[in-house]
Design a protein around this motif. Structure first.
Motif, short mmCIF file in Angstrom:
data_model
loop_
_atom_site.label_atom_id
_atom_site.label_comp_id
_atom_site.label_asym_id
_atom_site.label_seq_id
_atom_site.Cartn_x
_atom_site.Cartn_y
_atom_site.Cartn_z
N LEU A 80 0.99 -1.42 -0.04
CA LEU A 80 -0.42 -0.24 0.04
C LEU A 80 0.81 1.04 0.08
N LEU A 81 1.74 1.37 0.56
CA LEU A 81 2.72 2.42 0.89
C LEU A 81 3.65 2.69 -0.51
N ASP A 82 3.74 1.54 -1.82
CA ASP A 82 4.19 1.91 -2.50
C ASP A 82 3.08 2.51 -2.81
N ASP A 83 2.00 2.24 -3.60
CA ASP A 83 0.61 2.77 -3.99
C ASP A 83 0.66 4.28 -3.76
N GLY A 84 0.70 4.40 -2.22
CA GLY A 84 0.60 6.28 -2.14
C GLY A 84 1.33 7.01 -2.33
#
Length: 119
Positions: A80-84
């Motif tokens: 999720l962090l990479d998408d954010g």
């Protein structure tokens, strides 16, 4: 796919909070985006740069695509962090590019005049 769409609110919040007083709002910026892209592709507007627009488009495709470099199924938090991070970068790029484009149009399509700095 539902988990990946969690990055889209980050994109929207970044766009909403990044506007400065006296600059166009998000709605105005988004309606000018097609004209900015068209002027950039035709070479009339060089502020955004074709490569920057291409990277922003690729970033947006990455955020909404079901294919992921760091899948949430295996690495939930990192996935999720990479998408954010990508969504925030795309939002920031769009924000800066559309603000510069609006200023360029306000000057009648002329480049900005920079005065030499006094150090």
């Amino acid at each position: 796919m539902a988990v990946r769409t969690a990055a889209l609110p980050v994109l929207w919040r970044t766009l909403r909070s990044g506007t400065r007083p006296g600059t166009p709002g998000v709605g105005t910026r988004l309606t000018q985006l097609p004209a900015m892209v068209a002027d950039s592709v035709r070479g009339r507007y060089t502020g955004a740069g074709r490569s920057r627009l291409a990277w922003a488009a690729l970033g947006l495709v990455y955020v909404v695509s079901p294919v992921d470099a760091l899948p949430e199924a295996w690495l939930p938090l990192v996935g999720l962090l990479d998408d954010g991070v990508v969504a925030a970068w795309v939002a920031g790029s769009v924000l800066v590019a559309t603000e510069d484009y609006a200023a360029w149009r306000a000057r009648g399509g002329r480049p900005a005049v920079h005065s030499p700095s006094r150090d």
